[in-house]
Design a protein around this motif. Structure first.
Motif, PDB file in Angstrom:
ATOM      1  N   ALA A 123      18.132   3.398  11.524  1.00  0.00           N
ATOM      2  CA  ALA A 123      16.824   2.751  11.650  1.00  0.00           C
ATOM      3  C   ALA A 123      16.441   1.994  10.378  1.00  0.00           C
ATOM      4  O   ALA A 123      15.563   1.135  10.407  1.00  0.00           O
ATOM      5  CB  ALA A 123      15.755   3.794  11.979  1.00  0.00           C
ATOM      6  N   GLU A 124      17.075   2.328   9.256  1.00  0.00           N
ATOM      7  CA  GLU A 124      16.726   1.659   7.996  1.00  0.00           C
ATOM      8  C   GLU A 124      17.587   0.427   7.752  1.00  0.00           C
ATOM      9  O   GLU A 124      17.407  -0.285   6.773  1.00  0.00           O
ATOM     10  CB  GLU A 124      16.886   2.625   6.813  1.00  0.00           C
ATOM     11  CG  GLU A 124      15.780   3.654   6.720  1.00  0.00           C
ATOM     12  CD  GLU A 124      15.822   4.665   7.861  1.00  0.00           C
ATOM     13  OE1 GLU A 124      14.763   4.878   8.478  1.00  0.00           O
ATOM     14  OE2 GLU A 124      16.890   5.219   8.169  1.00  0.00           O
ATOM     15  N   LYS A 168       6.800   0.675   0.623  1.00  0.00           N
ATOM     16  CA  LYS A 168       7.976   0.672   1.497  1.00  0.00           C
ATOM     17  C   LYS A 168       8.494  -0.740   1.724  1.00  0.00           C
ATOM     18  O   LYS A 168       7.727  -1.698   1.793  1.00  0.00           O
ATOM     19  CB  LYS A 168       7.644   1.306   2.857  1.00  0.00           C
ATOM     20  CG  LYS A 168       7.963   2.782   2.873  1.00  0.00           C
ATOM     21  CD  LYS A 168       7.834   3.381   4.259  1.00  0.00           C
ATOM     22  CE  LYS A 168       9.133   3.297   5.043  1.00  0.00           C
ATOM     23  NZ  LYS A 168       9.130   4.175   6.233  1.00  0.00           N
ATOM     24  N   ALA A 191       0.823  -1.216   0.000  1.00  0.00           N
ATOM     25  CA  ALA A 191       0.000   0.000   0.000  1.00  0.00           C
ATOM     26  C   ALA A 191       0.857   1.266   0.000  1.00  0.00           C
ATOM     27  O   ALA A 191       0.393   2.330  -0.385  1.00  0.00           O
ATOM     28  CB  ALA A 191      -0.935   0.007   1.206  1.00  0.00           C
ATOM     29  N   ILE A 198       3.557   8.803   6.617  1.00  0.00           N
ATOM     30  CA  ILE A 198       4.326   7.930   5.729  1.00  0.00           C
ATOM     31  C   ILE A 198       5.535   8.717   5.238  1.00  0.00           C
ATOM     32  O   ILE A 198       5.386   9.811   4.677  1.00  0.00           O
ATOM     33  CB  ILE A 198       3.481   7.454   4.534  1.00  0.00           C
ATOM     34  CG1 ILE A 198       2.324   6.578   5.040  1.00  0.00           C
ATOM     35  CG2 ILE A 198       4.341   6.693   3.530  1.00  0.00           C
ATOM     36  CD1 ILE A 198       1.365   6.145   3.957  1.00  0.00           C
ATOM     37  N   CYS A 199       6.715   8.205   5.516  1.00  0.00           N
ATOM     38  CA  CYS A 199       7.924   8.903   5.062  1.00  0.00           C
ATOM     39  C   CYS A 199       8.998   7.888   4.696  1.00  0.00           C
ATOM     40  O   CYS A 199       8.903   6.716   5.049  1.00  0.00           O
ATOM     41  CB  CYS A 199       8.413   9.883   6.120  1.00  0.00           C
ATOM     42  SG  CYS A 199       8.779   9.128   7.704  1.00  0.00           S
ATOM     43  N   ARG A 200      10.005   8.370   3.957  1.00  0.00           N
ATOM     44  CA  ARG A 200      11.024   7.468   3.418  1.00  0.00           C
ATOM     45  C   ARG A 200      11.839   6.809   4.508  1.00  0.00           C
ATOM     46  O   ARG A 200      12.241   5.668   4.398  1.00  0.00           O
ATOM     47  CB  ARG A 200      11.975   8.231   2.481  1.00  0.00           C
ATOM     48  CG  ARG A 200      11.386   8.677   1.183  1.00  0.00           C
ATOM     49  CD  ARG A 200      11.116   7.537   0.226  1.00  0.00           C
ATOM     50  NE  ARG A 200      12.293   6.754  -0.135  1.00  0.00           N
ATOM     51  CZ  ARG A 200      13.182   7.084  -1.054  1.00  0.00           C
ATOM     52  NH1 ARG A 200      13.025   8.198  -1.740  1.00  0.00           N
ATOM     53  NH2 ARG A 200      14.212   6.319  -1.321  1.00  0.00           N
ATOM     54  N   LYS A 201      12.169   7.574   5.555  1.00  0.00           N
ATOM     55  CA  LYS A 201      12.969   6.986   6.622  1.00  0.00           C
ATOM     56  C   LYS A 201      12.674   7.697   7.913  1.00  0.00           C
ATOM     57  O   LYS A 201      12.072   8.781   7.912  1.00  0.00           O
ATOM     58  CB  LYS A 201      14.451   7.041   6.282  1.00  0.00           C
ATOM     59  CG  LYS A 201      15.030   8.450   6.220  1.00  0.00           C
ATOM     60  CD  LYS A 201      16.511   8.393   5.873  1.00  0.00           C
ATOM     61  CE  LYS A 201      17.336   9.282   6.735  1.00  0.00           C
ATOM     62  NZ  LYS A 201      18.696   9.525   6.315  1.00  0.00           N
ATOM     63  N   VAL A 202      13.098   7.115   9.014  1.00  0.00           N
ATOM     64  CA  VAL A 202      12.852   7.716  10.320  1.00  0.00           C
ATOM     65  C   VAL A 202      13.395   9.141  10.320  1.00  0.00           C
ATOM     66  O   VAL A 202      14.511   9.397   9.891  1.00  0.00           O
ATOM     67  CB  VAL A 202      13.538   6.876  11.423  1.00  0.00           C
ATOM     68  CG1 VAL A 202      13.510   7.613  12.744  1.00  0.00           C
ATOM     69  CG2 VAL A 202      12.852   5.533  11.542  1.00  0.00           C
ATOM     70  N   GLU A 236      12.347  11.690   8.621  1.00  0.00           N
ATOM     71  CA  GLU A 236      12.209  12.426   7.366  1.00  0.00           C
ATOM     72  C   GLU A 236      10.865  13.152   7.338  1.00  0.00           C
ATOM     73  O   GLU A 236       9.928  12.786   8.041  1.00  0.00           O
ATOM     74  CB  GLU A 236      12.292  11.414   6.222  1.00  0.00           C
ATOM     75  CG  GLU A 236      12.941  11.870   4.971  1.00  0.00           C
ATOM     76  CD  GLU A 236      14.255  12.580   5.182  1.00  0.00           C
ATOM     77  OE1 GLU A 236      14.344  13.719   4.687  1.00  0.00           O
ATOM     78  OE2 GLU A 236      15.174  12.050   5.838  1.00  0.00           O
ATOM     79  N   LEU A 280      -0.607   7.049  -1.480  1.00  0.00           N
ATOM     80  CA  LEU A 280       0.021   7.237  -0.167  1.00  0.00           C
ATOM     81  C   LEU A 280      -0.931   7.940   0.792  1.00  0.00           C
ATOM     82  O   LEU A 280      -1.069   7.556   1.955  1.00  0.00           O
ATOM     83  CB  LEU A 280       1.326   8.032  -0.310  1.00  0.00           C
ATOM     84  CG  LEU A 280       2.456   7.328  -1.074  1.00  0.00           C
ATOM     85  CD1 LEU A 280       3.681   8.246  -1.168  1.00  0.00           C
ATOM     86  CD2 LEU A 280       2.842   6.005  -0.405  1.00  0.00           C
TER      87      LEU A 280
END
Ligand SMILES: Cc1cc2nc3c(=O)[nH]c(=O)nc-3n(C[C@H](O)[C@H](O)[C@H](O)COP(=O)(O)OP(=O)(O)OC[C@H]3O[C@@H](n4cnc5c(N)ncnc54)[C@H](O)[C@@H]3O)c2cc1C
Lengths: 783, 273
Positions: A705-706, A642, A639, B185-189, B191, B259
Motif C-alpha cells: 500500500a505504500e 506523511k 500536518a 494516523i499511522c506510518r503505513k497501512v 500499523e 499528530l
C-alpha cells in the motif's frame, strides 16, 4: 516460441515457488538433525569475565574455548594503513556489538536449544560504547580492538586540486547529509545445515548464500581443511541483496559442530536475530561543499564521507569496500572538473558492515542529487536544466571521469529528459498550482545515477581485496535426449538468473528454456564462480554460458554436418535442428548419434564431447555502466509529515535486455527497497548501543500500500565490451529513490522554507524540519 | 524466537476457565495476535495457556433491549464484515477495517485487544468514545460491569483482577445512529497508531464525546472540547485543541501533539464539515 535473448517470458523457477515445492535450508529433512541456538551478547561493548555452562550440558553447549581448531574470520586487504580485525566465530575475551555470538547450544528442536541457551550465564564487564562515528573518533576514545591506536579501519584521500574551482565559483553550496543504518530483510534469513558425508569423506554445508564457491574457500580456510573436504551447496535462497555474500560466523560454527559432533546441525536465523545482529548496512555521513558558477555548472566538489562500519571487517569484501565505492562513485553521472574526497571507515559497536544492493551508491546518489537541487535553487534554475548541463553527454562517450571510472556507453541527459517526459513536468506544474490554492503541498524530484556493473579483476584488486574475481566459468551440455544442461557456480535467489542464463543458451542452441535444466549453487557440481554480487550475474554467468553454448553449437554442427554429409560451414543451427539447405537433422538425433550410436559417426567427428566448460570475462575490467533517471511526484501532508508518492517513473538503460519481464521485476523490487531507504527503514539504537528496532513492528518496511505503481521506460545502448551488449542491472533501481523522493519533498516544502537532509524522511523528521523553518521565520518576524 | 514450554487447555465452560486460571502462571489466549509475539520473545512465560474464544457466549453479538452486546471472542474480521445477526454501528466496522492486516484480523479479538491494553491499539479508544461498558466474569461471583473509560489504568495495565475474564462489551444501541469521526494516523497501512482522534455525537441523547488515543497511556477524554462542540456545533480552533492536549499531556513532545491535534481536528471535521 522463441525463448532466447530478448524474450519477455515468465521465470522457470516461479512454478516451484508458487506451489511451495522449492527447497530452502529450512525445508531440508535429515535424520538425526539437531538445531542450534546462539547465546548472543546483551551488551554492545564489554569484556567477558566468565561464561558458565550448566552442569549436564556438556556436549550441547560450546564456546570459543571448545573450538581451538577454528580460525577467526580475518579479511585481509592490501590497502596501505588498513587495519585487520579478527572476528572469532564465537566471542573471545570481548564482545563488540549487541547480538554478537558468545556460545552455541544444540538440541533436537530449536525451542529446546533456546531453553538451553537461557541457562548459560555470561558475566560481562561493560566498556564505553560507540554508537556513532563521532564518539568513536573522539580523542582518547575507548578502542574496539585493543591493539589498534584508534578506531579507524582506514582513511583514504583523493585530491585533484580544487583551487581553480574555488577561485571561479560564484555559488558555494555546503551541506551535511546522513543516511540511517539499515537491515536488508530478505524474506528468508540466513540458514545453514551441515553434516559429514561419510562416503564422500567430506563436510557438506547447505547454506543460504549468494556465493557458494567463496564460502567453500572460507570454510575450508577457517576449519583448516582441504577444499576437497568441503562441499557447499546453496539450495533455494530467499533473497540475498548482499546480506549473504560474506562468510558468516554462524556458517562456521554449524560447520565446526557437524564435523566435531558427527551429527547434522542446522541453524535458522530468526527475524529478531536479523534485525539486531544483522543490522549491518547503509549508514553514512557526508559533508559536501559544491562549487558552481551562475549557470549552475558544477566546477568542483569537496567531500568528507564517514562510513559507520561497525566492529568487524567482513570476509572477503572488508570493512572498506563501502568507503572505496562511496569516494569513487560520488561524482556519479556528472562531468566534474575537480574533486577532493576524504573517506573514513570508522569502527563502532555495531555489526560489521556488509554491502547491500547498490553498495554505497544509494548514499552517494542521495547526497549528490540533493546537492544538484540545492545548486538549482541557489542559481534560480530548473533542477532538470542544471542536470542537463552537468551530466556526461552522449557525445563525450566513452568518458573517463575524475576518479578514473570508464563510462563505456550511454547518453545520461537523454535519460533525464525521457524521465521528465514520462512524468509530464508541464502537467505537474498545473496540478501543483491548483493544489497550492487548496493548501496542499506537491513536489517533484529527479535523481540520476550510473551503476558500475560486472567490474572485474583490476577494479577489485585496486580495492585491496584478498579475493578477486577473474574469469567466470560455465558448463553447457547437450544431453542424449536432445535437452540441454547448464551448470554455473553463480547463484539465483530472486534475480531470475536461472531463467536468463537458460535464455542465453536457448539463443545459441534454439532449445526452449523448458528443455534446459539449470544447476547452480552446488560447488560439488558446478564450475568455479565467485558468485552473485556487484550486478555481475547476467554479464558474467550469462557471458560464460554464451561462450560455452557457442562452442557447443560448433560441435553440434560438426556432427550434424557429418550426418547431413556437408561441411560444418554450410550448416545452420535453428529451430532445434542443424540445417544444410532444406535438409535437417534434429538436436536429439545428433545427441543420440554421439552418445548412443557413435558407430554412425566417423572417428574424428567431435572428439571433445557435447559438454563444454568455458571461462569468460568482458574485454575490459572496469565494468559496464548502466544508467537511469528516476522521477517522483509526492504530496506532503504538512500536518502529519506523511508523504504520499503519487507518481514514480524510471527511465533506464542497461544495454541488451535479456528478459524485459525480469528486468521490470528487478526495477520494481529495487525501487521498493529504495523507497524503504528513503521513507521508512531505520535501525535505532539507544545510547548504550542497544538496537531498539528488534521486531518488524519497530523496523518499518514499506508494504504494497505504500508503493506507487512504477512506470518504466527503457533504451538499449549495447556495451561493446560484453557478450550480447549486456550490462548489469540487479542493483540499480535501489540506488535512486532517496534522491528523487527527498528532492520532491524538498520541492514541496520549499514555500515553507524547510529542507530535509537526512533519511529516512519519516513524518517526525519532516515535521521537525517544518517546525524549525516556522520557528526561524517567527524569530525573523520578531527581530 | 520460540516460546518456553507450556501446557494448553480449552475448558468447555466459563467457570472451568476461571478455575483453570487459578493455576500458577496460567494465562488466557484468545487470537494470540498480541500474546503470540510476547510468547515468542519469551516476554510472556506462562506454564499453561487457556483458550477461550471457542465459548459461544464470547462469540455472540446480540441486542438486549436498548443495549448491544458484543462478545469478547468476536474477531476484528467479523466486525469488519458485519458478520452478525444484529447490525453493528458503522463506526465499529470502520475501526475494525483499519486494524492490522486481514490475517491478523481473522484471529485477533475484541476482548484480547481490550485486555492487552496497548495504548496505540484501536479498540481501547473506540470503546471509550462510545462509552462502552465491559462485562467481566471471574466464574464464581456474579458478573461485574466496568465502564471503558477508567478500565485502562496505563500502558498494558487494566482494572482486570487475577482470574477475571472479559466476557464482552455493552454499547447503547442508539450509537448506531450517532455521528462519528475516527482518524487514525499511522506510518503505513496496518500499523499501530501514532495518534488517534475520535468523536461521537448523538444530539437526541445529548451525547458528545471527544477522545485522543495512542497517547503513552489510556485514551484521554477531552470533555471541554466535546461540550463546546455540542453547544456551538462549531469546530474548535486548532489552538484550543492544542491547549487541551498540552494540559492533559504535559510530557508529550511537539511532534506527538501535532499528530494528536491533526487526528482530532480531522475526526471532528468528519462530523462538522
Ligand atoms: C502485525 C500486527 C499488527 C497489528 N496492528 C494493530 C492495529 O493497527 N490496531 C490494533 O488495535 N491492534 C493491532 N494489532 C493487535 C491485534 O489487534 C490483536 O489481535 C489484539 O491486540 C489482541 O487480540 P487477541 O485476540 O489476539 O489476544 P491475545 O493475543 O490472545 O491476548 C492478548 C492478551 O489478552 C488476554 N486476553 C485475551 N482474551 C481475554 C479475555 N476475554 N479476557 C481477559 N483477558 C483476555 C490474554 O491473556 C493476553 O494477555 C496488531 C497485531 C499484529 C500482529
Amino acid at each position: 516460441m522463441n525463448t532466447g535473448i530478448g524474450a519477455r517470458i515468465p521465470r522457470k523457477e516461479d512454478s516451484r515457488h508458487l506451489r511451495g515445492t522449492a527447497q530452502f535450508v529450512g525445508d531440508i529433512k535429515m535424520q538425526g538433525c539437531w538445531e542450534a541456538a546462539f547465546v548472543r551478547s546483551p551488551l554492545a561493548h564489554a569484556r567477558i569475565r566468565s561464561i558458565r555452562i550448566p552442569d549436564g550440558a556438556e556436549g550441547r553447549v560450546f564456546t570459543v574455548d571448545d573450538m581451538v581448531d577454528l580460525l577467526p574470520i580475518r579479511a585481509e586487504s592490501s590497502l596501505p594503513s588498513y587495519k585487520t580485525s579478527d572476528h572469532p566465530a564465537l566471542a573471545r575475551g570481548k564482545v563488540r556489538f549487541a547480538g554478537e555470538c558468545i556460545a552455541v547450544c544444540i538440541a533436537p528442536t530449536r525451542a529446546e536449544a533456546e531453553d538451553l541457551a537461557e541457562t548459560v550465564i555470561v558475566e560481562l564487564d561493560p566498556l564505553p560504547v560507540h554508537v556513532g562515528v563521532e564518539s568513536a573518533l573522539a580523542p582518547e576514545a575507548a578502542r574496539l580492538h585493543d591493539d589498534w591506536p584508534d578506531n579507524l579501519f582506514l582513511s583514504t584521500e583523493f585530491d585533484s586540486d580544487l583551487s581553480d574551482a574555488r577561485a571561479q565559483a560564484t555559488v558555494v553550496i555546503e551541506r551535511e547529509y546522513t543516511t540511517a543504518r539499515q537491515c536488508m530483510v530478505p524474506m528468508e534469513g540466513k540458514g545453514t545445515l551441515a553434516f559429514w558425508d561419510g562416503k564422500a569423506d567430506q563436510l557438506v554445508v547447505y547454506t543460504s548464500t549468494q556465493v557458494p564457491h567463496l564460502i567453500r574457500t572460507g570454510i575450508a580456510q577457517c576449519l583448516q581443511l582441504d577444499q576437497g573436504d568441503v562441499r557447499v551447496i546453496a539450495p533455494d535462497v530467499g533473497g540475498g541483496f548482499g546480506y549473504k555474500c560474506v562468510l558468516q560466523c554462524e556458517e562456521l560454527v554449524v560447520s565446526w559442530l557437524a564435523r566435531s559432533t558427527g551429527r547434522p546441525i542446522r541453524w535458522t536465523e530468526d527475524r529478531r536475530e536479523h534485525l539486531t545482529a544483522g543490522a549491518n548496512t547503509r549508514e553514512h555521513k557526508y559533508k559536501l561543499t559544491a562549487y558552481a558558477d551562475d549557470t549552475g555548472r558544477l566546477l568542483g566538489l569537496d567531500a568528507d564521507i564517514w562510513v559507520d562500519v561497525g566492529a568487524y571487517s567482513v570476509w572477503p569484501f572488508t570493512a572498506c569496500l563501502e568507503a572505496a565505492q562511496a569516494g569513487g562513485n560520488l561524482p556519479g553521472p556528472y562531468d566534474i572538473g575537480a574533486y577532493a574526497c576524504r573517506t573514513h571507515s570508522v569502527a563502532t559497536n555495531k555489526p560489521g558492515f556488509t554491502p547491500y544492493r547498490g553498495v554505497a551508491r544509494p548514499g552517494v546518489c542521495f547526497a549528490m542529487e540533493l546537492t544538484i537541487d540545492a545548486i538549482a535553487r541557489a542559481v534560480g534554475r530548473d533542477p532538470l536544466e542544471v542536470r542537463e548541463i552537468n551530466l556526461v553527454h552522449g557525445s563525450a562517450m566513452p568518458y573517463t571521469n575524475i576518479t578514473g571510472k570508464y563510462y563505456d556507453t550511454g547518453d545520461y541527459p537523454e535519460a533525464a529528459r525521457q524521465a521528465a517526459r514520462m512524468i509530464d513536468v508541464a502537467g505537474f506544474s498545473k496540478r501543483k498550482q491548483a493544489a497550492e490554492k487548496e493548501g496542499r503541498y506537491l513536489g517533484i524530484g529527479f535523481s540520476s545515477f550510473t551503476e558500475q556493473s560486472a567490474h572485474g579483476t583490476k577494479v577489485f584488486a585496486s580495492w585491496g581485496l584478498a579475493l578477486v574475481p577473474g574469469y567466470e566459468q560455465a558448463m553447457v551440455k547437450l544431453a542424449p535426449t536432445g535437452s540441454v544442461e547448464v551448470k554455473s557456480g553463480n547463484h539465483s535467489f530472486g534475480q531470475g538468473l536461472e531463467t536468463t542464463i537458460a535464455q542465453v543458451a536457448s539463443e545459441w542452441l534454439s532449445v526452449d528454456i523448458e528443455q534446459i535444466k539449470v544447476t547452480m549453487g552446488d560447488t560439488g557440481m558446478t564450475p568455479y564462480s565467485t558468485g552473485a554480487y556487484a550486478s555481475r550475474g547476467m554479464v558474467m554467468a550469462g557471458g560464460a554460458v554464451s561462450k560455452a553454448a557457442e562452442e557447443l553449437s560448433l560441435r553440434i554442427r560438426a556432427i550434424g554436418a557429418h550426418l547431413l554429409q556437408c561441411d560444418r560451414e554450410e550448416t545452420e543451427l535453428k529451430d532445434g535442428a542443424v540445417f544444410c539447405g532444406a535438409a535437417s537433422v534434429s538436436l536429439k538425433q545428433i545427441a543420440q548419434a554421439w552418445y548412443l550410436r557413435p558407430d554412425m559417426l566417423a572417428e574424428n567427428v567431435n572428439t571433445m564431447g557435447l559438454e563444454v566448460t568455458e571461462g569468460y570475462k568482458p574485454d575490459i575490467d572496469t565494468g559496464v555502466f548502466t544508467y537511469a533517471t528516476h522521477a517522483a511526484v509526492v504530496e506532503v501532508d504538512i500536518a502529519t509529515g506523511k508523504v504520499e508518492i503519487q507518481d514514480y517513473v524510471i527511465f533506464e538503460d542497461c544495454g541488451r535486455r535479456v528478459n524485459p519481464l525480469i528486468l521490470d521485476g528487478q526495477s520494481y523490487g529495487g525501487a521498493a527497497q529504495g523507497i524503504g531507504t528513503a521513507l521508512f527503514e531505520e535501525v535505532i539504537y539507544d545510547s548504550a548501543g542497544q538496537p531498539l528496532t528488534s521486531t518488524l513492528a519497530d523496523y518499518i518496511l514499506p508494504g504494497p500500500a505504500e508503493l506507487p505503481s512504477f512506470r518504466l521506460g527503457h533504451s538499449e545502448t549495447l556495451s561493446p565490451h560484453t557478450r550480447h551488449g549486456i550490462k548489469g542491472v540487479g542493483e540499480g533501481a535501489a540506488i535512486a529513490p532517496s534522491g528523487a523522493i527527498v528532492n520532491a519533498i524538498n520541492d514541496a516544502l520549499c514555500p515553507l522554507g524547510a529542507e530535509l537532509t537526512s533519511i529516512p524522511a519519516t513524518p517526525r523528521r519532516i515535521l521537525e524540519a517544518i517546525f524549525m523553518a516556522q520557528d526561524a521565520s517567527t524569530r525573523e518576524a520578531a527581530e | 524466537m520460540k516460546p518456553v514450554p507450556f501446557a494448553h487447555s480449552r475448558p468447555a465452560k466459563l467457570t472451568e476457565i476461571s478455575s483453570a486460571l487459578d493455576a500458577d502462571n496460567a494465562k488466557l489466549i484468545a487470537g494470540g495476535q498480541s500474546l503470540g509475539p510476547m510468547l515468542n520473545l519469551r516476554l510472556a512465560r506462562p506454564s499453561t495457556l487457556i483458550g477461550l474464544s471457542h465459548l459461544t457466549e464470547l462469540r455472540s453479538v446480540r441486542l438486549d433491549g436498548a443495549t448491544l452486546f458484543i462478545g469478547a471472542g468476536v474477531t476484528h474480521a467479523q466486525i469488519e464484515d458485519g458478520d452478525s445477526d444484529v447490525d453493528l454501528p458503522p463506526m465499529l466496522r470502520h475501526v475494525a477495517r483499519n486494524i492490522a492486516y486481514r490475517a491478523v484480523r481473522n484471529k485477533g479479538t475484541l476482548g484480547g485487544s481490550l485486555a492487552h491494553a496497548d495504548p496505540a491499539a484501536d479498540w481501547v479508544t473506540a470503546m471509550t468514545v462510545l462509552d462502552a461498558v465491559l462485562v467481566i466474569a471471574n466464574g464464581r461471583e456474579k458478573k461485574r460491569r466496568e465502564p471503558m473509560s477508567g478500565f485502562m489504568e496505563g500502558a498494558y495495565r487494566t482494572k482486570l483482577q487475577p482470574g477475571e475474564i472479559i466476557v464482552g462489551v455493552e454499547i447503547s444501541a442508539a450509537m448506531g445512529e450517532a455521528h462519528w469521526g475516527y482518524e487514525k494516523i499511522c506510518r503505513k497501512v496496518g500499523e499501530f497508531a501514532d495518534a488517534i482522534g475520535a468523536i461521537v455525537i448523538h444530539p437526541g441523547l445529548q451525547y458528545a464525546r471527544v477522545v485522543a488515543g495512542a497517547t503513552e497511556g489510556p485514551p484521554i477524554l477531552l470533555n471541554d472540547i466535546a461540550r463546546a462542540i455540542a453547544r456551538t456545533a462549531k469546530r474548535p480552533a486548532l489552538e484550543e485543541i492544542d491547549a487541551a492536549l498540552a494540559a492533559h499531556l504535559p510530557g508529550a513532545d511537539r511532534v506527538k501533539r501535532q499528530l494528536l491535534k491533526t487526528a482530532l481536528s480531522r475526526a471532528i471535521a468528519k462530523v462538522i464539515p
